[in-house]
Scaffold this motif. Structure first.
Motif, mmCIF file in Angstrom:
data_model
loop_
_atom_site.group_PDB
_atom_site.id
_atom_site.type_symbol
_atom_site.label_atom_id
_atom_site.label_comp_id
_atom_site.label_asym_id
_atom_site.label_seq_id
_atom_site.Cartn_x
_atom_site.Cartn_y
_atom_site.Cartn_z
ATOM 1 N N GLY A 30 -13.852 -11.093 -41.172
ATOM 2 C CA GLY A 30 -13.338 -12.442 -41.005
ATOM 3 C C GLY A 30 -14.356 -13.511 -41.351
ATOM 4 O O GLY A 30 -14.003 -14.583 -41.846
ATOM 5 N N LEU A 143 -9.004 -10.622 -37.474
ATOM 6 C CA LEU A 143 -9.331 -10.932 -38.860
ATOM 7 C C LEU A 143 -8.575 -12.163 -39.346
ATOM 8 O O LEU A 143 -9.137 -13.023 -40.043
ATOM 9 N N TRP A 147 -10.723 -15.264 -40.404
ATOM 10 C CA TRP A 147 -10.665 -15.583 -41.834
ATOM 11 C C TRP A 147 -10.219 -17.031 -42.049
ATOM 12 O O TRP A 147 -10.809 -17.760 -42.853
#
Length: 247
Positions: A30, A143, A147
Motif C-alpha cells: 500500500g 491495501l 494505496w
C-alpha cells in the motif's frame, strides 16, 4: 514425484498468523501508492484524476503502465489498451478465487474490486477456506486504504519532489510486482528442465515478456511494448501444451 497436499489435508492456520501476514502485505505494498501518485502527477495527470484512477482501477501495474505511457507521449488508446491487457490477468485470478472463497452472491461484486496480485497471493497461500477468506479480506482492506491514501499524498507532494525517476520512486510499484512474482516461482523442483517449464511456466513467461518489451522499445510508440509483451503468456502456453502432447 509426491503429489502436493490438498487444502483440506493441511492443518488450519491460526487467525492471528493470517491477519499478520495479510497486514504485512497490505501495508507494505500500500505504501507504494505514494510512488504512483508522484509518477502520475509527473506525467501530467491532475490530483483528482490520479486519485480516481486508484479508487476505481486499483491495480498497480495497470495504473503505472497507463500513466507512464501517457507521460512518455504515447497515444491514449495505446496507453489504455496496455493497461487493460495487464489488468486482464485479474479475471483469471477471479476464476480461481471464486471457487476457493465461495463468497455469497451479494458480496462478490464488492470483492471483485480487490481481486489483484497481492490479495490473490495471500488467499491462495492459505490451507483452508476460512483462512483464505480472512487473508483476502484483510489484505484487500489494508491495501485499498493504504494505496489510496498514499496516492493522494504522493500526488500532492509531487511538485516538491520533482522528477520521480531522479529519486527512483517510479521503480517501487514494478519492484513490488516482481517480488510477488519471485515468490510464486520458487521451488520448481528437481525434475527435468522441460518438466519444470511445463509445471511452473511463470519464470519463462516473465523472461519472454521482458525480451519482447525490450526489443520493441526502440521501434514502437510508448504504450505498445506492453501490448506485445502480453503475447508471451499465450505463446508459452501453446508451446508447453504442444510439447506436453508430444511427450
Amino acid at each position: 514425484m509426491t503429489a502436493s497436499p490438498t487444502p483440506a489435508s493441511l492443518p488450519a492456520k491460526p487467525r492471528a498468523a493470517v491477519v499478520r501476514d495479510a497486514l504485512g502485505v497490505g501495508i507494505a505494498v500500500g505504501l507504494s501508492g505514494f510512488a504512483f501518485g508522484v509518477t502520475s502527477a509527473g506525467a501530467g495527470m491532475s490530483t483528482a484524476q490520479t486519485c480516481v484512477l486508484s479508487l476505481l482501477v486499483f491495480t498497480g501495474a495497470s495504473q503505472f503502465a497507463l500513466v507512464t505511457a501517457i507521460g512518455a507521449g504515447g497515444a491514449p488508446f495505446a496507453a489504455a489498451a496496455g493497461a487493460l491487457f495487464l489488468g486482464a490477468r485479474n479475471a483469471f485470478y477471479g476464476l480461481r478465487l471464486a471457487h476457493l472463497l465461495d463468497l455469497p452472491p451479494k458480496v462478490r461484486p464488492l470483492a471483485a474490486q480487490w481481486v489483484i496480485d497481492e490479495t490473490s497471493a495471500v488467499a491462495l497461500a492459505q490451507p483452508d477456506r476460512a483462512s483464505a477468506r480472512l487473508g483476502f479480506t484483510v489484505t484487500g482492506v489494508s491495501l485499498y486504504l493504504g494505496w489510496n491514501v498514499t496516492t493522494l499524498v504522493g500526488a500532492l507532494g509531487a511538485s516538491a519532489l520533482g522528477d520521480p525517476s531522479a529519486w527512483g520512486i517510479d521503480a517501487a510499484g514494478p519492484a513490488a510486482f516482481l517480488a510477488l512474482l519471485a515468490s510464486m516461482t520458487r521451488g520448481t523442483g528437481s525434475s527435468g528442465s522441460w518438466r519444470r517449464v511445463r509445471d511452473r511456466p511463470e519464470p519463462v513467461t516473465a523472461a519472454v515478456a521482458a525480451v519482447l518489451a525490450l526489443l520493441c522499445l526502440p521501434v514502437v510508440p510508448a504504450g505498445v511494448p506492453v501490448l506485445v509483451a502480453a503475447l508471451a503468456a499465450p505463446a508459452v502456453l501453446i508451446v508447453t501444451r504442444r510439447r506436453g502432447d508430444n511427450s
